[in-house]
Design a protein around this motif. Structure first.
Motif, mmCIF file in Angstrom:
data_model
loop_
_atom_site.group_PDB
_atom_site.id
_atom_site.type_symbol
_atom_site.label_atom_id
_atom_site.label_comp_id
_atom_site.label_asym_id
_atom_site.label_seq_id
_atom_site.Cartn_x
_atom_site.Cartn_y
_atom_site.Cartn_z
ATOM 1 N N PRO A 53 0.805 -1.225 0.000
ATOM 2 C CA PRO A 53 0.000 0.000 0.000
ATOM 3 C C PRO A 53 0.843 1.284 0.000
ATOM 4 O O PRO A 53 2.021 1.261 0.386
ATOM 5 N N PRO A 54 0.242 2.394 -0.449
ATOM 6 C CA PRO A 54 0.957 3.671 -0.550
ATOM 7 C C PRO A 54 1.576 4.135 0.772
ATOM 8 O O PRO A 54 2.583 4.833 0.760
ATOM 9 N N MET A 55 0.984 3.717 1.907
ATOM 10 C CA MET A 55 1.545 4.166 3.185
ATOM 11 C C MET A 55 2.790 3.381 3.609
ATOM 12 O O MET A 55 3.430 3.723 4.591
ATOM 13 N N SER A 56 3.150 2.357 2.851
ATOM 14 C CA SER A 56 4.342 1.573 3.205
ATOM 15 C C SER A 56 5.608 2.237 2.676
ATOM 16 O O SER A 56 5.615 2.796 1.574
ATOM 17 N N TRP A 57 6.699 2.145 3.410
ATOM 18 C CA TRP A 57 7.982 2.716 2.982
ATOM 19 C C TRP A 57 8.479 2.052 1.702
ATOM 20 O O TRP A 57 9.298 2.614 0.985
ATOM 21 N N ALA A 58 7.972 0.850 1.404
ATOM 22 C CA ALA A 58 8.493 0.112 0.252
ATOM 23 C C ALA A 58 7.592 0.226 -0.984
ATOM 24 O O ALA A 58 7.883 -0.362 -2.013
ATOM 25 N N HIS A 59 6.497 0.988 -0.884
ATOM 26 C CA HIS A 59 5.558 1.107 -2.015
ATOM 27 C C HIS A 59 6.251 1.690 -3.246
ATOM 28 O O HIS A 59 7.024 2.644 -3.138
ATOM 29 N N GLU A 60 5.962 1.103 -4.408
ATOM 30 C CA GLU A 60 6.554 1.571 -5.670
ATOM 31 C C GLU A 60 5.484 2.244 -6.527
ATOM 32 O O GLU A 60 4.716 1.587 -7.222
ATOM 33 N N PRO A 61 5.405 3.589 -6.479
ATOM 34 C CA PRO A 61 4.337 4.293 -7.193
ATOM 35 C C PRO A 61 4.486 4.229 -8.710
ATOM 36 O O PRO A 61 3.512 4.412 -9.444
ATOM 37 N N ALA A 62 5.694 3.937 -9.189
ATOM 38 C CA ALA A 62 5.918 3.936 -10.640
ATOM 39 C C ALA A 62 5.593 2.590 -11.291
ATOM 40 O O ALA A 62 5.782 2.419 -12.487
ATOM 41 N N ALA A 63 5.095 1.618 -10.505
ATOM 42 C CA ALA A 63 4.770 0.315 -11.092
ATOM 43 C C ALA A 63 3.582 0.466 -12.042
ATOM 44 O O ALA A 63 2.708 1.316 -11.857
ATOM 45 N N PHE A 64 3.565 -0.379 -13.061
ATOM 46 C CA PHE A 64 2.481 -0.376 -14.046
ATOM 47 C C PHE A 64 1.129 -0.617 -13.378
ATOM 48 O O PHE A 64 1.016 -1.442 -12.471
ATOM 49 N N HIS A 65 0.094 0.097 -13.812
ATOM 50 C CA HIS A 65 -1.269 -0.234 -13.397
ATOM 51 C C HIS A 65 -2.211 0.028 -14.562
ATOM 52 O O HIS A 65 -1.905 0.825 -15.444
ATOM 53 N N PHE A 66 -3.334 -0.657 -14.554
ATOM 54 C CA PHE A 66 -4.246 -0.591 -15.696
ATOM 55 C C PHE A 66 -5.129 0.646 -15.681
ATOM 56 O O PHE A 66 -5.646 1.029 -14.640
ATOM 57 N N GLU A 67 -5.300 1.236 -16.865
ATOM 58 C CA GLU A 67 -6.402 2.169 -17.111
ATOM 59 C C GLU A 67 -7.252 1.481 -18.174
ATOM 60 O O GLU A 67 -6.717 0.792 -19.041
#
Length: 217
Positions: A53-67
């Motif tokens: 989840p976004p609140m984790s220090w290890a979250h990777e916001p640049a990972a692919f996600h579907f639109e």
């Protein structure tokens, strides 16, 4: 505040059809996640970028996600060898089945997914079961697509427990039977790395690789 529950559509990667990444990507592009979040979840959710989840220090916001992109879904199905048999006609390109729980929210969500996939030419057969039955089918691999949710995910070690090949049932939580040697290597390196920066980079790369493989949506 953003929550730590992660609702997902899982694939059984032992199924010969679902081993084709193009088919998994087509399913991902066909689903209208925003509509599910807005109408079924009444805006009380956000489309997820990965299981960490976004609140984790290890979250990777640049990972692919579907639109949502139905033309792209159709192009991927063409490429994977599932052409439209009759143009604008009713015949589907292929058929898949989705198992879900009998809880109303999940049945509604399954109906939306069924409608979304139909627009890309995939006929989805829905089957709903009491949770215990659904769960045992998933663990036994007696399933094609399924919807479940992880509750309270905070630690990036979840990546190991869910996506490392050593965690395939009955040993662990890799219920989709996902295997990727690069992902295993990155997760193993992250679990022994000493510095947080190095661990974060390794976990981030693992999240990017997993997202591109689309074992979960």
């Amino acid at each position: 505040a953003l929550g730590t529950d992660y609702a997902y559509l899982g694939f059984n990667l032992r199924d010969p059809l679902l081993q084709d990444r193009r088919l998994r990507l087509a399913v991902g592009y066909a689903i209208n996640q925003r509509a599910i979040v807005e109408y079924l979840r009444r805006g009380l959710a956000t489309p997820a970028i990965g299981i960490v989840p976004p609140m984790s220090w290890a979250h990777e916001p640049a990972a692919f996600h579907f639109e949502r992109d139905v033309p792209r879904a159709k192009a991927l199905l063409d490429e994977a060898g599932y052409p439209d048999p009759d143009g604008d006609g009713p015949a589907p390109r292929l058929r898949l089945s989705l198992k879900t729980s009998t809880a109303e929210a999940y049945r509604l969500q399954a109906a939306v997914i069924q409608q979304n996939l139909a627009e890309a030419g995939i006929e989805l057969e829905l089957r709903s079961y009491e949770f215990a039955t659904l769960f045992s089918d998933v663990i036994r691999g007696n399933v094609q697509l399924y919807t479940l949710q992880w509750v309270g995910v905070t630690d990036p070690d979840m990546l190991r427990r869910v996506f490392h090949s050593s965690q395939i049932p009955p040993g662990g939580f890799n219920r989709g039977y996902y295997k990727n040697a690069d992902v295993d290597r990155l997760i193993d390196a992250a679990s022994v790395a000493l510095g947080e920066r190095e661990r974060r980079a390794l976990y981030g790369e693992a999240q990017r690789r997993i997202a591109e493989d689309a074992p979960y949506i």
